[in-house]
Motif scaffolding. Structure first.
Motif, PDB file in Angstrom:
ATOM      1  N   GLU A  42      13.436   1.238  -0.773  1.00  0.00           N
ATOM      2  CA  GLU A  42      14.114   0.558   0.341  1.00  0.00           C
ATOM      3  C   GLU A  42      13.768  -0.929   0.433  1.00  0.00           C
ATOM      4  OE1 GLU A  42      16.356   2.146   2.174  1.00  0.00           O
ATOM      5  OE2 GLU A  42      15.963   3.972   0.989  1.00  0.00           O
ATOM      6  N   ARG A  43      12.990  -1.464  -0.534  1.00  0.00           N
ATOM      7  CA  ARG A  43      12.553  -2.871  -0.518  1.00  0.00           C
ATOM      8  C   ARG A  43      11.833  -3.206   0.794  1.00  0.00           C
ATOM      9  NH1 ARG A  43      14.192  -2.105  -5.004  1.00  0.00           N
ATOM     10  NH2 ARG A  43      15.603  -3.383  -6.256  1.00  0.00           N
ATOM     11  N   GLU A  44      10.929  -2.331   1.209  1.00  0.00           N
ATOM     12  CA  GLU A  44      10.213  -2.523   2.470  1.00  0.00           C
ATOM     13  C   GLU A  44       8.939  -3.340   2.265  1.00  0.00           C
ATOM     14  OE1 GLU A  44      11.262   1.660   4.796  1.00  0.00           O
ATOM     15  OE2 GLU A  44       9.392   1.477   3.684  1.00  0.00           O
ATOM     16  N   THR A  45       8.394  -3.814   3.379  1.00  0.00           N
ATOM     17  CA  THR A  45       7.048  -4.393   3.388  1.00  0.00           C
ATOM     18  C   THR A  45       6.122  -3.343   3.979  1.00  0.00           C
ATOM     19  OG1 THR A  45       7.875  -6.638   3.639  1.00  0.00           O
ATOM     20  CG2 THR A  45       5.609  -6.238   4.307  1.00  0.00           C
ATOM     21  N   LEU A  46       5.135  -2.928   3.198  1.00  0.00           N
ATOM     22  CA  LEU A  46       4.230  -1.852   3.611  1.00  0.00           C
ATOM     23  C   LEU A  46       2.790  -2.362   3.644  1.00  0.00           C
ATOM     24  CD1 LEU A  46       3.555   1.259   4.040  1.00  0.00           C
ATOM     25  CD2 LEU A  46       3.417   1.413   1.532  1.00  0.00           C
ATOM     26  N   PHE A 227       6.252  -5.700  -5.612  1.00  0.00           N
ATOM     27  CA  PHE A 227       4.915  -6.272  -5.803  1.00  0.00           C
ATOM     28  C   PHE A 227       3.927  -5.375  -5.076  1.00  0.00           C
ATOM     29  CE2 PHE A 227       7.771  -9.838  -6.292  1.00  0.00           C
ATOM     30  CZ  PHE A 227       7.209 -10.578  -7.326  1.00  0.00           C
ATOM     31  N   ILE A 228       2.932  -4.878  -5.807  1.00  0.00           N
ATOM     32  CA  ILE A 228       1.892  -4.048  -5.196  1.00  0.00           C
ATOM     33  C   ILE A 228       0.589  -4.847  -5.249  1.00  0.00           C
ATOM     34  CG2 ILE A 228       0.580  -1.892  -5.353  1.00  0.00           C
ATOM     35  CD1 ILE A 228       3.073  -0.641  -6.710  1.00  0.00           C
ATOM     36  N   GLN A 394      13.090 -11.096  -2.567  1.00  0.00           N
ATOM     37  CA  GLN A 394      13.935  -9.943  -2.227  1.00  0.00           C
ATOM     38  C   GLN A 394      13.415  -8.653  -2.869  1.00  0.00           C
ATOM     39  OE1 GLN A 394      16.985  -9.921  -0.147  1.00  0.00           O
ATOM     40  NE2 GLN A 394      15.784 -11.682   0.482  1.00  0.00           N
ATOM     41  N   ALA A 395      12.120  -8.417  -2.724  1.00  0.00           N
ATOM     42  CA  ALA A 395      11.485  -7.264  -3.368  1.00  0.00           C
ATOM     43  C   ALA A 395      10.709  -6.462  -2.326  1.00  0.00           C
ATOM     44  CB  ALA A 395      10.531  -7.751  -4.464  1.00  0.00           C
ATOM     45  N   ALA A 396      10.223  -5.289  -2.743  1.00  0.00           N
ATOM     46  CA  ALA A 396       9.280  -4.537  -1.918  1.00  0.00           C
ATOM     47  C   ALA A 396       7.912  -5.209  -2.033  1.00  0.00           C
ATOM     48  CB  ALA A 396       9.191  -3.099  -2.405  1.00  0.00           C
ATOM     49  N   TRP A 397       7.186  -5.323  -0.914  1.00  0.00           N
ATOM     50  CA  TRP A 397       5.835  -5.880  -0.924  1.00  0.00           C
ATOM     51  C   TRP A 397       4.888  -4.843  -0.341  1.00  0.00           C
ATOM     52  CZ3 TRP A 397       4.149 -10.682  -2.740  1.00  0.00           C
ATOM     53  CH2 TRP A 397       5.165 -11.508  -3.228  1.00  0.00           C
ATOM     54  N   ILE A 398       3.983  -4.347  -1.166  1.00  0.00           N
ATOM     55  CA  ILE A 398       3.067  -3.277  -0.750  1.00  0.00           C
ATOM     56  C   ILE A 398       1.642  -3.835  -0.770  1.00  0.00           C
ATOM     57  CG2 ILE A 398       2.139  -1.015  -1.431  1.00  0.00           C
ATOM     58  CD1 ILE A 398       5.242  -0.905  -2.732  1.00  0.00           C
ATOM     59  N   HIS A 399       1.001  -3.842   0.384  1.00  0.00           N
ATOM     60  CA  HIS A 399      -0.362  -4.377   0.511  1.00  0.00           C
ATOM     61  C   HIS A 399      -1.298  -3.208   0.758  1.00  0.00           C
ATOM     62  CE1 HIS A 399       2.637  -7.225   2.045  1.00  0.00           C
ATOM     63  NE2 HIS A 399       1.874  -8.190   1.584  1.00  0.00           N
ATOM     64  N   THR A 400      -2.312  -3.042  -0.082  1.00  0.00           N
ATOM     65  CA  THR A 400      -3.235  -1.927   0.128  1.00  0.00           C
ATOM     66  C   THR A 400      -4.682  -2.355  -0.102  1.00  0.00           C
ATOM     67  OG1 THR A 400      -3.736   0.377  -0.426  1.00  0.00           O
ATOM     68  CG2 THR A 400      -3.010  -1.039  -2.242  1.00  0.00           C
ATOM     69  N   ASP A 421       7.536  -7.355  10.640  1.00  0.00           N
ATOM     70  CA  ASP A 421       7.756  -5.994  11.117  1.00  0.00           C
ATOM     71  C   ASP A 421       7.419  -5.008  10.000  1.00  0.00           C
ATOM     72  OD1 ASP A 421       8.425  -4.042  12.873  1.00  0.00           O
ATOM     73  OD2 ASP A 421      10.598  -4.154  12.498  1.00  0.00           O
ATOM     74  N   PRO A 422       6.148  -5.021   9.553  1.00  0.00           N
ATOM     75  CA  PRO A 422       5.825  -4.185   8.394  1.00  0.00           C
ATOM     76  C   PRO A 422       5.751  -2.701   8.764  1.00  0.00           C
ATOM     77  CG  PRO A 422       3.836  -5.176   9.272  1.00  0.00           C
ATOM     78  CD  PRO A 422       4.974  -5.718  10.078  1.00  0.00           C
TER      79      PRO A 422
END
Length: 641
Positions: A42-46, A227-228, A394-400, A421-422
């Motif tokens: 879904e190209r979300e920011t997580l 991007f993870i 315009q990508a998904a950005w996953i921060h862990t 609004d992650p």
């Protein structure tokens, strides 16, 4: 892939449980894998905080490899990058049978530059015996290496002065006009990355590339759909570095050295270049001397208050401009001179911008090193450039990371990076902290500002070390406290002491593990990324709450800006940042399901100040005590188990 498919792969009856020895199915890992899979699709920011032992690496690699998208995984350190690429990724690919192209890409300073090696050998400089033998080792390795990654050559230490001589920088690279271009290790690594489905990089490289892309240099990394960012708690500080304008003494002296080196074989060049090069070198040296009277780092206005520094800075600017003009006259005579001219013009423009342009968006500051200095202009607010960067991608950005929240809230981390609004996910560690750990708050310690605070901390910790028979990390918030504690413990304990600064970090850790009962004393870099599982580490002591140094000019400017915006800077910034740093240090204690250990938090403010509750609420759920007898009983129980 559906949510249930992802869960099944990592579940008790899945291929990982069947094929990998010691693989333990974990509900938290499966939940994270589902969230990552959804974010990519879904190209979300997580933002996903995954407690130690969750297995977050597999939780993002599995959906990344199955997504069919191009993914960039970025890690906090090169060590973690290598572990991910050489250990974890091959296992996951093998289990999934994924026929994908993967690539490892590091910053160019990690790769041997054949041209600069050739130049260094030709120069025949008078190296001492150690440097000469290291150069010989690099030459021998250069003939057999395929990747040219300096990590392969362990016998030449990372801090050797030979490495900067045989690696390139973006400024001194000759590009397609280099005589060794066809064999260039950097070019090969980038080509592989551009053709790969999944690329493993580190944050330094990721932000260097994204920042360069901003300035229109074209991108090194392939355009990715996801991007993870692992170890994402490091991102705000690193992003600040890459959105900064900086100029250093080292860049100026390397420019002078390269300009002089380029005179070899070019008729008449030395007569023109030598004098301006020597003048610039001398001016840089004088400026460093003039800065000696100032604190190690501070706001730019401290430089402007000193007439000696102002004059020395003016001379550097004038002489850099003069060298730029001379190099312009030689630029058509060789690619090396053209390159040196471009660098000189860039540095001159950057130096003028930092010295002259005071604006409200930037913090101008300086820092001093034993033999050098750097001048910076850093954005006050990173949220805007970070937001623009994500919108462009315009990508998904996953921060862990294991440490992104403060008492369960992600507001501080999200605010720093402009994450509006992650989607957020908080996953508890599977470790049984109630059984595996104990938190000891030594009673009757004075306020951390007391002159004898470190002496009192050592006195409080000694009985704990006797109960645990060594096997401890003592983590300090300052190098001064670390050195004092090392002096106090020397000769008073029967266990070997391993003190940061006496040997390279990796060797200290290896020796500590091998000793079985050692006591390791470390500051900043030992608070995170250190993994010692098993009995070799059974105690972690933290001397003080890790509030950022008040002499940081960027921090000071940010705190002032928060205050002007009506936000309490202490509770709104300093406490949340210190909580995240403390969680990193605490995370060294329990590394697997069999570990047992005691966490010793010495700072009395945890009990005496209202904000102390916020720190304690952010820690893993372990029992707390102020009784030394409970600590002794805990270790007595360990020996009988």
């Amino acid at each position: 892939m559906t949510d249930s498919d992802i869960s099944a792969l990592l579940g008790a009856d899945g291929p990982f449980a069947r094929e990998l020895p010691n693989f333990a199915p974990r509900a938290a890992q499966q939940a994270m894998a589902r969230a990552v899979e959804h974010a990519i699709a879904e190209r979300e920011t997580l933002i996903a905080e995954a407690g130690t032992g969750t297995g977050k690496t597999y939780a993002y690699l599995v959906p990344a490899l199955l997504s069919g998208e191009r993914v960039i995984v970025s890690t906090g350190t090169k060590a973690l990058q290598d572990q991910l690429y050489f250990r974890d990724l091959p296992k996951v690919r093998s289990v999934l049978g994924a026929r994908l192209k993967t690539a490892l890409l590091k910053g160019r300073a990690n790769y041997l530059c054949l041209y600069r090696l050739d130049q260094t050998v030709r120069e025949g400089a008078s190296f001492d015996r150690l440097q000469a033998s290291q150069l010989a080792a690099i030459r021998a390795w250069s003939a057999r290496t395929k990747q040219g990654d300096r990590m392969e050559l362990a016998e030449v230490p990372e801090e050797s002065p030979m490495w900067p001589r045989v690696t390139s920088t973006p400024e001194n690279c000759l590009g397609v006009e280099c005589p060794f271009f066809d064999d260039c290790h950097v070019v090969k690594a980038r080509r592989e990355a551009q053709e790969a489905d999944l690329v493993v990089v580190n944050h330094h490289l990721l932000f260097a590339d994204l920042a360069l892309k901003q300035e229109g240099f074209g991108e090194i990394l392939p355009g990715a759909q996801a991007f993870i960012l692992d170890e994402a708690h490091q991102v705000p500080e690193l992003a600040g570095q890459f959105f900064s304008q900086s100029i250093s003494a080292r860049q100026l002296t390397e420019l002078a050295q390269d300009a002089l080196g380029e005179c070899n074989g070019i008729t008449g060049a030395i007569g023109l270049v030598l004098e301006p090069v020597e003048s610039l070198r001398e001016a840089v040296r004088k400026l460093r001397l003039a800065l000696d009277a100032l604190p190690e780092r501070g706001p730019f206005h401290l430089l402007e208050q000193s007439s000696t520094v102002r004059e020395a800075l003016h001379d550097v600017r004038e002489l850099l401009a003069a060298l730029t003009d001379v190099l312009a006259s030689q630029a058509e005579r060789s690619r090396g001179f053209a390159n040196a001219h471009e660098r000189a013009a860039l540095y001159s423009e950057r130096l003028d911008r930092i010295v002259e342009q005071a604006n409200e968006q930037d913090v101008r500051w300086y820092e001093l090193f034993p033999r050098g200095f750097a001048l910076h202009a850093t954005p006050l607010d990173l949220a805007a450039p970070m937001r623009a960067l994500r919108e462009r991608a315009q990508a998904a950005w996953i921060h862990t990371s294991a440490t992104l929240s403060v008492a369960g809230q992600f507001g501080h981390f999200a605010r720093q990076l402009g994450l509006d609004d992650p989607v957020t996910l908080s996953l508890e560690s599977p470790f049984d902290y109630a059984r595996q750990a104990l938190c000891y708050l030594p009673p009757a310690l004075p306020d951390p500002s007391a002159r004898d605070y470190t002496e009192r901390v050592v006195d409080a910790v000694l009985p704990v070390l006797h109960a645990s028979n060594g096997r401890a990390f003592l983590l300090f918030t300052s190098h001064r406290a670390l050195r004092r504690a090392a002096e106090l413990l020397e000769g008073r304990v029967p266990w070997p002491l391993f003190v940061q600064g006496t040997a390279p970090r990796h060797r200290l850790l290896e020796d500590f593990r091998a000793s079985g009962h050692g006591v390791l004393l470390g500051a900043a870099s030992f608070w995170e990324g250190v993994d010692v599982a098993g009995e070799a580490l059974s105690v972690v002591v933290i001397d003080k709450l890790p509030f950022a140094a008040p002499d940081d000019p960027v921090l000071q400017a940010r705190l002032d800006a928060l205050e002007q915006a009506g936000i309490n800077p202490f509770m709104g910034w300093q406490v949340p940042s210190a909580v995240i740093a403390l969680k990193q240090g605490v995370g060294r204690l329990i590394r697997d399901v069999h570990d047992r250990g005691v966490l010793v938090l010495c700072d009395p403010r945890l009990s005496t100040k209202g904000y102390g509750r916020l720190f304690l609420a952010s820690l893993p759920p372990m029992p707390r005590t102020k009784e030394l007898g409970d600590v002794q009983a805990f270790f007595a129980e360990t020996t009988t188990m």
